[in-house]
Design a protein around this motif. Structure first.
Motif, PDB file in Angstrom:
ATOM      1  N   VAL A 145       0.827  -1.212   0.000  1.00 18.37           N
ATOM      2  CA  VAL A 145       0.000   0.000   0.000  1.00 18.37           C
ATOM      3  C   VAL A 145       0.865   1.267   0.000  1.00 18.37           C
ATOM      4  N   ALA A 149       3.939   1.708  -1.123  1.00 23.90           N
ATOM      5  CA  ALA A 149       4.592   1.906  -2.420  1.00 23.90           C
ATOM      6  C   ALA A 149       3.583   2.391  -3.455  1.00 23.90           C
ATOM      7  N   ALA A 150       2.375   1.815  -3.445  1.00 22.50           N
ATOM      8  CA  ALA A 150       1.339   2.248  -4.394  1.00 22.50           C
ATOM      9  C   ALA A 150       0.956   3.707  -4.142  1.00 22.50           C
ATOM     10  N   LEU A 151       0.930   4.081  -2.867  1.00 16.78           N
ATOM     11  CA  LEU A 151       0.573   5.461  -2.499  1.00 16.78           C
ATOM     12  C   LEU A 151       1.619   6.450  -3.015  1.00 16.78           C
ATOM     13  N   VAL A 152       2.908   6.152  -2.749  1.00 19.24           N
ATOM     14  CA  VAL A 152       3.977   7.028  -3.231  1.00 19.24           C
ATOM     15  C   VAL A 152       3.938   7.085  -4.763  1.00 19.24           C
ATOM     16  N   ALA A 153       3.775   5.923  -5.398  1.00 17.04           N
ATOM     17  CA  ALA A 153       3.743   5.864  -6.864  1.00 17.04           C
ATOM     18  C   ALA A 153       2.600   6.721  -7.402  1.00 17.04           C
ATOM     19  N   GLN A 154       1.427   6.618  -6.781  1.00 14.16           N
ATOM     20  CA  GLN A 154       0.260   7.382  -7.224  1.00 14.16           C
ATOM     21  C   GLN A 154       0.566   8.886  -7.217  1.00 14.16           C
ATOM     22  N   VAL A 187       3.595  10.472  -7.102  1.00 17.62           N
ATOM     23  CA  VAL A 187       4.692  10.906  -7.981  1.00 17.62           C
ATOM     24  C   VAL A 187       4.297  10.768  -9.462  1.00 17.62           C
ATOM     25  N   LEU A 188       3.558   9.707  -9.809  1.00 17.38           N
ATOM     26  CA  LEU A 188       3.096   9.552 -11.199  1.00 17.38           C
ATOM     27  C   LEU A 188       2.215  10.726 -11.604  1.00 17.38           C
ATOM     28  N   GLU A 209       4.494  13.602 -12.290  1.00 18.28           N
ATOM     29  CA  GLU A 209       5.196  13.413 -13.563  1.00 18.28           C
ATOM     30  C   GLU A 209       4.267  13.522 -14.763  1.00 18.28           C
ATOM     31  N   VAL A 227       2.209  11.233 -15.753  1.00 17.76           N
ATOM     32  CA  VAL A 227       2.009   9.955 -16.442  1.00 17.76           C
ATOM     33  C   VAL A 227       0.548   9.506 -16.325  1.00 17.76           C
ATOM     34  N   ILE A 228      -0.064   9.780 -15.172  1.00 13.30           N
ATOM     35  CA  ILE A 228      -1.473   9.381 -14.997  1.00 13.30           C
ATOM     36  C   ILE A 228      -2.347  10.608 -14.759  1.00 13.30           C
TER      37      ILE A 228
END
Lengths: 262, 159
Positions: free
Chosen positions: B143, B145-150, B152-153, B156, B158-159
């Motif tokens: 969770v 890692a998914a939170l940080v990715a969400q 930062v993406l 960036e 990307v999403i």
């Protein structure tokens, strides 16, 4: 050397695979059940020692076969990365920074629960990392097998082996269904650094967002590669020292015995 | 626990080859049960995957390559062989596309399940306390890692 002496394991694997794939993906509300979950559970039930269907020796062989067959899966993941390198390059910072989530997430959620159930120094070994083989070796090397930290890391290792993949498969499916995260962010989260847990999480995310299958596999694969290469060093040089200080602080606040506060 | 440590290098490589072929056939059999794939192309796809996995495994046993785990070498070989422009990459990715990702996971976790009986004894000796902690630790890594990715993406774009 009797390469096919464990034919029974292979035959059981074939039968379990056919049954699991025959049942197929099932959704109940926000819970998603995948063939990989059925095959894991059926395999576990068949291998219960009391049933005497498979011998201890055959179970050891099954571990070898697991380590070999998982390379087919890792190849499949790897082949998904090449054609999607541009997306991965565009997400460079996300990919690097989300590793901090992987490395500290175990402590962020694990330590409060460990303190809540009354765990003492065992928490240091249990929560400092995802506790796969290399992480176990680090703790045993520093504290010894019979230390509280050693008990913690071994307990977590056994639990992770037994139900890590089952738990993460169900959890990832539920979180994906909630729709809070973009499938690519979920995919990065799936790069846990343990091949079977990564496969279980990725499978559930793909089942919920089949239209993103390629991107999910590429991102999960890239994140998993990063976690498994950097993870051991990070857990040794960063996570463990931080875990030690954090536990020391919590133990003082909770007034645990002074001998436990090293 | 594994029998690997008592085996010679040659025995390890032969065992890998035999088991990877058996696993490829089982994967192909499972792959057709979704009703969307035929056995022939599935088998070719599985053998392509198994062939690359075997090459990566042999690579990982070479002196100098042992510093990183087999998973790393197999993955990297897969990545390189799928980069557009690399000779054969078109053919390889096309064959491999016949096999779904989920189909490659099912036999692996069947082997995993069949190995777990031997760990049940050790599990019974653990305190119940470790169970909620283990669930939290595994959930936390996913969770967070998914939170940080969400986040930062999003930055960036990307999403």
């Amino acid at each position: 050397m009797g390469l096919l002496k464990n034919w029974k394991i292979h035959l059981l694997c074939l039968l379990i695979t056919l049954v699991a794939e025959g049942i197929g993906i099932q959704k109940f509300g926000i819970v998603v059940f995948l063939p990989l979950l059925y095959s894991l559970v059926i395999g576990l039930v068949i291998s219960i020692p009391k049933l005497k269907i498979v011998t201890e020796e055959q179970m050891v062989a099954a571990t070898d076969y697991l380590n070999i067959s998982i390379m087919i899966l890792m190849t499949k993941i790897g082949l998904g990365i090449g054609p999607n390198l541009h997306i991965i390059m565009n997400s460079g910072w996300a990919l690097i920074l989300q590793e901090l989530g992987h490395f500290f997430g175990t402590i962020v959620l694990g330590l409060p629960i460990a303190l809540l159930v009354g765990m003492r120094r065992e928490a240091v070994g249990a929560c400092y990392s995802i506790d796969r083989e290399a992480n176990v070796a680090i703790i045993i090397d520093r504290y010894g097998f019979h230390s509280p930290e050693g008990r913690g890391v071994m307990g977590m290792y056994i639990c992770g082996t037994l139900f890590g993949a089952m738990w993460i498969s169900v959890l990832a499916g539920m979180i994906a269904q909630l729709g809070w995260f973009h499938p690519i962010a979920l995919a990065m989260g799936a790069g846990i650094g343990s091949a079977s847990m990564m496969a279980a999480a990725t499978g559930s995310i793909v089942a919920v967002h089949p239209e993103f299958e390629r991107e999910i596999m590429a991102m999960a694969g890239a994140a998993n590669l990063l976690t498994s290469v950097v993870g051991v060093y990070f857990s040794l040089f960063v996570s463990l020292p931080i875990m030690e200080r954090l536990y020391g602080f919590c133990a003082r606040v909770l007034r645990h015995d002074s001998e436990e506060v090293r | 626990m594994s029998t690997e440590k008592t085996m010679t290098l040659q025995e390890k490589i032969i065992q890998f080859l035999v088991v990877v072929i058996i696993a490829a056939v089982i994967t192909a059999a499972g792959n057709i049960l979704d009703g969307k794939h035929a056995f022939g192309p599935s088998l070719v796809g599985c053998f392509v995957l198994a062939g690359i996995a075997f090459a990566g495994a042999v690579l990982s046993y070479l002196p100098g390559f042992k510093k990183l785990p087999m998973v790393f070498w197999v993955s990297i070989l897969g990545v390189i062989l799928s980069i557009p422009g690399v000779p054969g990459s078109d053919w390889i990715t096309k064959q491999a596309a016949e096999v779904t990702f989920l189909a490659t996971t099912t036999p692996v976790l069947a082997y995993a399940g069949l190995s777990l009986g031997k760990d049940l004894g050790a599990f019974k000796q653990l305190s119940w306390r470790i169970v909620p902690v283990a669930l939290a630790v595994a959930a936390g890594t996913f969770v967070c890692a998914a939170l940080v990715a969400q986040v930062v993406l999003h930055w960036e774009g990307v999403i």
